[in-house]
Design a protein around this motif. Structure first.
Motif, PDB file in Angstrom:
ATOM      1  N   LEU A 128       0.828  -1.197   0.000  1.00 46.74           N
ATOM      2  CA  LEU A 128       0.000   0.000   0.000  1.00 46.74           C
ATOM      3  C   LEU A 128       0.870   1.256   0.000  1.00 46.74           C
ATOM      4  CD1 LEU A 128      -2.845  -0.995   2.485  1.00 46.74           C
ATOM      5  CD2 LEU A 128      -2.570  -1.541   0.064  1.00 46.74           C
ATOM      6  N   SER A 173      -2.741  -4.258   7.311  1.00 53.64           N
ATOM      7  CA  SER A 173      -3.780  -3.650   6.488  1.00 53.64           C
ATOM      8  C   SER A 173      -4.823  -4.668   6.073  1.00 53.64           C
ATOM      9  CB  SER A 173      -3.158  -3.044   5.224  1.00 53.64           C
ATOM     10  OG  SER A 173      -2.630  -4.075   4.377  1.00 53.64           O
ATOM     11  N   ASP A 221      -9.697   3.462   0.342  1.00 56.15           N
ATOM     12  CA  ASP A 221      -8.723   3.122  -0.691  1.00 56.15           C
ATOM     13  C   ASP A 221      -7.868   4.321  -1.087  1.00 56.15           C
ATOM     14  OD1 ASP A 221      -9.843   0.642  -0.592  1.00 56.15           O
ATOM     15  OD2 ASP A 221     -10.676   0.654  -2.619  1.00 56.15           O
ATOM     16  N   GLU A 260       4.117  -3.936   5.878  1.00 56.60           N
ATOM     17  CA  GLU A 260       3.145  -5.018   5.951  1.00 56.60           C
ATOM     18  C   GLU A 260       3.849  -6.279   6.424  1.00 56.60           C
ATOM     19  OE1 GLU A 260       0.644  -7.486   6.464  1.00 56.60           O
ATOM     20  OE2 GLU A 260      -0.276  -5.620   5.742  1.00 56.60           O
ATOM     21  N   ARG A 284      -5.384   4.798   1.662  1.00 55.17           N
ATOM     22  CA  ARG A 284      -4.384   3.729   1.675  1.00 55.17           C
ATOM     23  C   ARG A 284      -3.595   3.625   0.368  1.00 55.17           C
ATOM     24  NH1 ARG A 284      -3.168   1.990   6.833  1.00 55.17           N
ATOM     25  NH2 ARG A 284      -4.930   2.733   8.066  1.00 55.17           N
ATOM     26  N   ALA A 316      -8.220  -2.065  -1.346  1.00 54.17           N
ATOM     27  CA  ALA A 316      -7.692  -2.244   0.014  1.00 54.17           C
ATOM     28  C   ALA A 316      -8.823  -2.450   1.019  1.00 54.17           C
ATOM     29  CB  ALA A 316      -6.828  -1.046   0.407  1.00 54.17           C
ATOM     30  N   LYS A 340     -10.377  -5.995   0.892  1.00 53.36           N
ATOM     31  CA  LYS A 340      -9.500  -7.014   1.467  1.00 53.36           C
ATOM     32  C   LYS A 340      -9.407  -6.875   2.983  1.00 53.36           C
ATOM     33  CE  LYS A 340      -6.884  -8.050  -2.673  1.00 53.36           C
ATOM     34  NZ  LYS A 340      -5.560  -8.293  -3.280  1.00 53.36           N
ATOM     35  N   PHE A 354      -4.454  -6.566   3.589  1.00 54.66           N
ATOM     36  CA  PHE A 354      -4.397  -6.675   2.133  1.00 54.66           C
ATOM     37  C   PHE A 354      -3.965  -8.059   1.671  1.00 54.66           C
ATOM     38  CE2 PHE A 354      -2.725  -5.649  -2.140  1.00 54.66           C
ATOM     39  CZ  PHE A 354      -3.796  -4.905  -2.639  1.00 54.66           C
TER      40      PHE A 354
END
Length: 358
Positions: free
Chosen positions: A21, A91, A124, A65, A127, A132, A135, A93
């Motif tokens: 992201l 996140s 989104d 992440e 991010r 995003a 998810k 994701f």
């Protein structure tokens, strides 16, 4: 409060600076690359051994992440075997059904998933990547299905409580009962964003505390230590709240390269785990012991009757004294104890103390 230490209750660890992201507020400027000297798997396990010497804190694996780290499952499993409560901040994701099951089998106890709006487009955009929101919401369900406790982390970017209520209502409909509301600290890529008026900040905290003072869910303002003063002034109590600012007191951050800092938003090193044990840093760091001694606070924070329960945001105090154009993400500073930066007054607190110290 006299200088001293207790075992850490909570540690966050940036195990990678890679991230898919492009969050507008990222405090470590995460992207495509890790630093060349990131801690290896074996070094990570040695760090966990060192943490274990100080107690049994919750260890939150973060990033970037954290799920981009190839050895994430080994690290979770090792920490769990050592008796630490292992969690991740993500996140969502990359957190699909298969990953959730694997994390649970490795011993992961909890996941904090970031959801900033009930509007997918707003989330989104914030991010930096389309999809995003979808998810993140799906990841909540995957964690529930796998038996992993879920907390929602929301970054508060607007002063209207309705935006917070909407996210909490959505989370409650997904059986989430724990929420951390992050009030942005102007560091990293987020230097100029978020709530800009301290009075808006104060008012919103008060509204949140009253709105969620009763009920079965837990809502805690984070990076907003003044909430403890506001709560006390309003007669609101919650045994689970703890102190306002816990940086260096019951909490710290481990950077990807092994530097230990009081919190993620305060890029001042208390020592390197490649040179000093975690136990030694935690117990003997001059920086940490300064933060534990409220008599060293400067300005109106030092005169405030709520300094033992609030303490002011040390990261905001530090940021106030820095060059606004300086790159916070470019490295960690060694502490300098002939200044008033870290122990100065919190510029985001409008409260004027009367000088009566509790």
């Amino acid at each position: 409060m006299n200088a001293g230490y207790n075992p850490p209750r909570l540690i966050s660890w940036n195990i990678t600076l890679r991230c898919p992201l492009k969050c507008a507020h990222c405090y470590v400027d995460a992207g495509n690359m890790d630093p060349d000297d990131i801690l290896s798997t074996n070094e990570a396990k040695a760090v966990i051994d060192g943490i274990k010497e100080t107690g049994d804190p919750v260890l939150i694996l973060s990033g970037g992440e954290p799920l981009l780290r190839e050895d994430i499952f080994d690290i979770v499993e090792y920490g769990n075997e050592c008796g630490l409560t292992m969690a991740i901040g993500t996140s969502g994701f990359l957190l699909d059904k298969k990953i959730a099951v694997k994390l649970k089998n490795c011993g992961l106890k909890a996941a904090a998933i970031s959801i900033d709006s009930v509007n997918p487009e707003v989330h989104d955009e914030f991010r930096g990547v389309r999809g995003a929101w979808d998810k993140a919401v799906a990841a909540v369900g995957h964690c529930h299905d796998a038996g992993i406790r879920v907390k929602i982390n929301m970054t508060v970017m607007q002063p209207e409580i309705e935006y917070i209520e909407d996210v909490i209502d959505m989370g409650t409909s997904m059986d989430v009962s724990d929420y951390h509301l992050f009030f942005p600290v102007h560091t990293g890529r987020g230097g100029k964003m978020g709530l800009q008026n301290p009075d808006d900040y104060e008012s919103l905290i008060q509204k949140v505390l009253f709105r969620y003072r009763d009920g079965d869910i837990s809502v805690r303002p984070t990076c907003a230590p003044q909430f403890r003063r506001i709560a006390d002034e309003s007669g609101l109590k919650d045994k689970g709240w703890g102190r306002g600012c816990i940086a260096g007191i019951s909490y710290c951050r481990i950077f990807a390269t092994g530097e230990v800092t009081p919190c993620p938003y305060l890029p001042v090193s208390a020592g390197s785990l490649r040179e000093t044990s975690f136990k030694d840093i935690w117990e003997h760091s001059v920086l940490f012991n300064s933060l534990r001694d409220q008599s060293q606070l400067k300005g109106k924070c030092g005169q405030c009757g709520y300094k033992t329960v609030c303490g002011g945001c040390r990261a905001r105090a530090y940021a106030r004294m820095q060059n606004p154009g300086a790159g916070w993400c470019d490295g960690l500073k060694m502490p300098d104890y002939d200044d008033t930066e870290i122990l100065g007054e919190d510029p985001w607190c409008p409260y004027e103390p009367d000088g009566v110290i509790l």
